[in-house]
Design a protein around this motif. Structure first.
Motif, PDB file in Angstrom:
ATOM      1  N   LYS A  38       0.845  -1.196   0.000  1.00 35.97           N
ATOM      2  CA  LYS A  38       0.000   0.000   0.000  1.00 35.97           C
ATOM      3  C   LYS A  38       0.878   1.243   0.000  1.00 35.97           C
ATOM      4  CE  LYS A  38      -3.954  -2.155   2.304  1.00 35.97           C
ATOM      5  NZ  LYS A  38      -4.887  -2.120   3.463  1.00 35.97           N
ATOM      6  N   HIS A  39       1.471   1.476  -1.138  1.00 38.76           N
ATOM      7  CA  HIS A  39       2.451   2.546  -1.292  1.00 38.76           C
ATOM      8  C   HIS A  39       2.024   3.442  -2.441  1.00 38.76           C
ATOM      9  CE1 HIS A  39       6.187   4.683  -1.830  1.00 38.76           C
ATOM     10  NE2 HIS A  39       6.379   4.157  -3.029  1.00 38.76           N
ATOM     11  N   THR A  40       2.183   4.747  -2.268  1.00 40.79           N
ATOM     12  CA  THR A  40       1.863   5.709  -3.321  1.00 40.79           C
ATOM     13  C   THR A  40       3.162   6.222  -3.925  1.00 40.79           C
ATOM     14  OG1 THR A  40      -0.186   6.385  -2.226  1.00 40.79           O
ATOM     15  CG2 THR A  40       0.721   7.892  -3.853  1.00 40.79           C
ATOM     16  N   PRO A  41       3.569   5.675  -5.066  1.00 39.32           N
ATOM     17  CA  PRO A  41       4.839   6.107  -5.659  1.00 39.32           C
ATOM     18  C   PRO A  41       4.732   7.514  -6.232  1.00 39.32           C
ATOM     19  CG  PRO A  41       3.686   4.669  -7.163  1.00 39.32           C
ATOM     20  CD  PRO A  41       2.874   4.679  -5.901  1.00 39.32           C
ATOM     21  N   ARG A  42       5.856   8.128  -6.417  1.00 41.18           N
ATOM     22  CA  ARG A  42       5.863   9.464  -7.011  1.00 41.18           C
ATOM     23  C   ARG A  42       5.858   9.341  -8.525  1.00 41.18           C
ATOM     24  NH1 ARG A  42       6.530  14.463  -4.816  1.00 41.18           N
ATOM     25  NH2 ARG A  42       6.996  16.119  -6.318  1.00 41.18           N
ATOM     26  N   PHE A  43       5.005  10.134  -9.163  1.00 37.12           N
ATOM     27  CA  PHE A  43       4.899  10.113 -10.616  1.00 37.12           C
ATOM     28  C   PHE A  43       5.780  11.169 -11.277  1.00 37.12           C
ATOM     29  CE2 PHE A  43       0.594   7.953 -11.746  1.00 37.12           C
ATOM     30  CZ  PHE A  43       1.024   6.811 -11.117  1.00 37.12           C
ATOM     31  N   PHE A  44       5.720  12.403 -10.744  1.00 37.68           N
ATOM     32  CA  PHE A  44       6.403  13.538 -11.364  1.00 37.68           C
ATOM     33  C   PHE A  44       7.328  14.227 -10.364  1.00 37.68           C
ATOM     34  CE2 PHE A  44       2.364  13.240 -13.739  1.00 37.68           C
ATOM     35  CZ  PHE A  44       2.848  13.162 -15.041  1.00 37.68           C
ATOM     36  N   GLN A  45       8.380  14.816 -10.887  1.00 33.74           N
ATOM     37  CA  GLN A  45       9.256  15.636 -10.050  1.00 33.74           C
ATOM     38  C   GLN A  45       8.523  16.895  -9.600  1.00 33.74           C
ATOM     39  OE1 GLN A  45      12.461  14.539  -9.308  1.00 33.74           O
ATOM     40  NE2 GLN A  45      12.404  16.147  -7.753  1.00 33.74           N
ATOM     41  N   SER A  46       7.687  17.434 -10.477  1.00 33.75           N
ATOM     42  CA  SER A  46       6.941  18.653 -10.185  1.00 33.75           C
ATOM     43  C   SER A  46       5.834  18.400  -9.162  1.00 33.75           C
ATOM     44  CB  SER A  46       6.315  19.198 -11.482  1.00 33.75           C
ATOM     45  OG  SER A  46       5.315  20.156 -11.212  1.00 33.75           O
ATOM     46  N   ASP A  47       5.827  19.168  -8.073  1.00 30.55           N
ATOM     47  CA  ASP A  47       4.765  19.037  -7.066  1.00 30.55           C
ATOM     48  C   ASP A  47       3.403  19.408  -7.648  1.00 30.55           C
ATOM     49  OD1 ASP A  47       6.535  18.220  -5.097  1.00 30.55           O
ATOM     50  OD2 ASP A  47       6.867  20.260  -4.334  1.00 30.55           O
ATOM     51  N   PHE A  48       3.382  20.363  -8.598  1.00 32.22           N
ATOM     52  CA  PHE A  48       2.134  20.797  -9.214  1.00 32.22           C
ATOM     53  C   PHE A  48       1.504  19.653  -9.998  1.00 32.22           C
ATOM     54  CE2 PHE A  48      -0.129  22.604 -12.892  1.00 32.22           C
ATOM     55  CZ  PHE A  48      -1.095  23.352 -12.230  1.00 32.22           C
ATOM     56  N   LEU A  49       2.284  18.991 -10.853  1.00 30.82           N
ATOM     57  CA  LEU A  49       1.767  17.866 -11.624  1.00 30.82           C
ATOM     58  C   LEU A  49       1.413  16.695 -10.715  1.00 30.82           C
ATOM     59  CD1 LEU A  49       4.172  17.842 -14.721  1.00 30.82           C
ATOM     60  CD2 LEU A  49       1.798  18.652 -14.633  1.00 30.82           C
ATOM     61  N   GLU A  50       2.229  16.461  -9.718  1.00 31.38           N
ATOM     62  CA  GLU A  50       1.997  15.337  -8.810  1.00 31.38           C
ATOM     63  C   GLU A  50       0.660  15.471  -8.090  1.00 31.38           C
ATOM     64  OE1 GLU A  50       3.262  11.709  -6.885  1.00 31.38           O
ATOM     65  OE2 GLU A  50       3.810  12.764  -8.731  1.00 31.38           O
ATOM     66  N   PHE A  51       0.284  16.687  -7.731  1.00 30.40           N
ATOM     67  CA  PHE A  51      -0.976  16.936  -7.026  1.00 30.40           C
ATOM     68  C   PHE A  51      -2.167  16.405  -7.817  1.00 30.40           C
ATOM     69  CE2 PHE A  51      -4.727  19.664  -6.552  1.00 30.40           C
ATOM     70  CZ  PHE A  51      -5.001  19.476  -5.201  1.00 30.40           C
ATOM     71  N   PHE A  52      -2.155  16.561  -9.132  1.00 31.05           N
ATOM     72  CA  PHE A  52      -3.296  16.182  -9.964  1.00 31.05           C
ATOM     73  C   PHE A  52      -3.362  14.681 -10.238  1.00 31.05           C
ATOM     74  CE2 PHE A  52      -2.928  20.707 -10.929  1.00 31.05           C
ATOM     75  CZ  PHE A  52      -4.247  21.098 -10.753  1.00 31.05           C
ATOM     76  N   THR A  53      -2.373  13.929  -9.793  1.00 28.53           N
ATOM     77  CA  THR A  53      -2.406  12.475  -9.994  1.00 28.53           C
ATOM     78  C   THR A  53      -2.967  11.732  -8.790  1.00 28.53           C
ATOM     79  OG1 THR A  53      -0.184  11.969  -9.103  1.00 28.53           O
ATOM     80  CG2 THR A  53      -0.327  12.707 -11.418  1.00 28.53           C
ATOM     81  N   ARG A  54      -3.230  12.424  -7.702  1.00 30.74           N
ATOM     82  CA  ARG A  54      -3.673  11.774  -6.462  1.00 30.74           C
ATOM     83  C   ARG A  54      -5.099  12.216  -6.135  1.00 30.74           C
ATOM     84  NH1 ARG A  54       1.510  11.022  -2.579  1.00 30.74           N
ATOM     85  NH2 ARG A  54       3.134  10.991  -4.193  1.00 30.74           N
ATOM     86  N   THR A  55      -6.017  11.254  -6.057  1.00 30.16           N
ATOM     87  CA  THR A  55      -7.425  11.573  -5.834  1.00 30.16           C
ATOM     88  C   THR A  55      -8.013  10.656  -4.768  1.00 30.16           C
ATOM     89  OG1 THR A  55      -7.623  12.146  -8.191  1.00 30.16           O
ATOM     90  CG2 THR A  55      -9.674  11.899  -6.928  1.00 30.16           C
ATOM     91  N   PRO A  56      -8.419  11.177  -3.604  1.00 24.17           N
ATOM     92  CA  PRO A  56      -9.121  10.347  -2.620  1.00 24.17           C
ATOM     93  C   PRO A  56     -10.461   9.877  -3.195  1.00 24.17           C
ATOM     94  CG  PRO A  56      -8.370  12.427  -1.646  1.00 24.17           C
ATOM     95  CD  PRO A  56      -8.203  12.550  -3.124  1.00 24.17           C
ATOM     96  N   TRP A  57     -10.914   8.687  -2.816  1.00 22.61           N
ATOM     97  CA  TRP A  57     -12.113   8.100  -3.422  1.00 22.61           C
ATOM     98  C   TRP A  57     -13.344   8.964  -3.246  1.00 22.61           C
ATOM     99  CZ3 TRP A  57     -16.625   7.032  -0.926  1.00 22.61           C
ATOM    100  CH2 TRP A  57     -16.586   7.017   0.471  1.00 22.61           C
ATOM    101  N   TRP A  58     -13.458   9.668  -2.103  1.00 20.23           N
ATOM    102  CA  TRP A  58     -14.679  10.417  -1.802  1.00 20.23           C
ATOM    103  C   TRP A  58     -14.852  11.651  -2.694  1.00 20.23           C
ATOM    104  CZ3 TRP A  58     -13.005  15.209  -0.533  1.00 20.23           C
ATOM    105  CH2 TRP A  58     -11.757  15.320   0.085  1.00 20.23           C
ATOM    106  N   VAL A  59     -13.791  12.044  -3.400  1.00 17.96           N
ATOM    107  CA  VAL A  59     -13.904  13.181  -4.323  1.00 17.96           C
ATOM    108  C   VAL A  59     -14.869  12.853  -5.456  1.00 17.96           C
ATOM    109  CG1 VAL A  59     -12.629  14.549  -6.034  1.00 17.96           C
ATOM    110  CG2 VAL A  59     -11.640  14.137  -3.766  1.00 17.96           C
ATOM    111  N   VAL A  60     -14.899  11.583  -5.888  1.00 18.04           N
ATOM    112  CA  VAL A  60     -15.732  11.193  -7.028  1.00 18.04           C
ATOM    113  C   VAL A  60     -17.216  11.444  -6.754  1.00 18.04           C
ATOM    114  CG1 VAL A  60     -16.462   9.253  -8.471  1.00 18.04           C
ATOM    115  CG2 VAL A  60     -14.040   9.581  -7.941  1.00 18.04           C
ATOM    116  N   PRO A  61     -17.826  10.879  -5.694  1.00 19.64           N
ATOM    117  CA  PRO A  61     -19.246  11.199  -5.445  1.00 19.64           C
ATOM    118  C   PRO A  61     -19.475  12.656  -5.083  1.00 19.64           C
ATOM    119  CG  PRO A  61     -18.336   9.874  -3.645  1.00 19.64           C
ATOM    120  CD  PRO A  61     -17.318   9.860  -4.747  1.00 19.64           C
TER     121      PRO A  61
END
Length: 235
Positions: A38-61
């Motif tokens: 249960k690990h969340t790897p880093r996708f981008f060096q940029s913190d701005f881009l990285e923010f948009f790759t992480r979504t908690p499940w409750w955001v969807v509903p």
């Protein structure tokens, strides 16, 4: 990422997205060897881009259920009865289940080998197969959902009359919400009865045994129709 003689190795301790493209034809084998931590790897060096790759499940509903309700009310305002609007939304849900299966089988599991093909596939779905227990990459970011919803909206406009379009689209969107929430539950929730136990086992089979079947998430209906049930020799 390190490079040997025609051999590429992804460094899991560094941002992943711009590494995976270099795997070439080896990408398909690499991405389907899951890391179950249960690990969340880093996708981008940029913190701005990285923010948009992480979504908690409750955001969807939270984001999309109000849009579903608004579309239902819009159909009624355009002249549909409550019963007709409700029926159209059910139709929309059924259409979504087929779209869910089709996207998962033919788009999310497309074979890639080029640099940008691998990179885009990893962002779209490969990351989930590599890190299936990453709780922040299990549901679609709202911006990504909005982009994917555009062709569905166009399709609904072509198939339904003016007053029916919002309810049918809202039903499809509700089907999507149920899909993403169910998907999260299958990875992180505890089975509470035989049905959820079987559904959870069915989906985890897709991740840890065979990626060539079990494409349905909320239902095995279309796997049954198209012969992609686990163990089916016709798939």
């Amino acid at each position: 990422m390190t490079m040997g003689q025609d051999v590429y190795t992804v460094d899991l301790m560094k941002p992943l997205v711009f590494q995976v493209g270099h795997l070439g034809h080896a990408y398909q084998e690499w991405v389907h060897q899951p890391i179950s931590a249960k690990h969340t790897p880093r996708f981008f060096q940029s913190d701005f881009l990285e923010f948009f790759t992480r979504t908690p499940w409750w955001v969807v509903p939270l984001v999309w259920l109000p849009v579903v309700a608004w579309n239902g009310m819009l159909s009624i305002q355009r002249g549909s009865s409550l019963q007709k609007a409700a029926t159209l939304m059910v139709v929309g849900v059924l259409v979504w289940t087929l779209l869910e299966y089709t996207l998962h089988r033919f788009l999310f599991h497309i074979k890639t080998a080029s640099y940008w093909g691998n990179t885009l596939h990893y962002l779209l779905h490969g990351c989930h197969h590599k890190h299936p227990m990453d709780g922040y990459r299990l549901v679609f970011p709202p911006a990504g959902t909005a982009i994917l919803a555009l062709p569905f909206w166009v399709l609904v406009r072509l198939l339904f009359p003016y007053e029916a379009v919002p309810a049918a689209f809202g039903g499809g969107l509700f089907g999507y919400v149920m899909y993403d929430v169910t998907h999260y539950y299958l990875h992180h929730g505890n089975a509470i009865n035989d049905y959820t136990r079987k559904l959870k086992k069915y989906h985890l089979n897709h991740h840890f045994k065979s990626q060539k079947d079990s494409f349905g998430i909320t239902s095995s209906l279309w796997d049954w129709v198209f012969g992609t049930l686990p163990g089916n020799k016709q798939k």
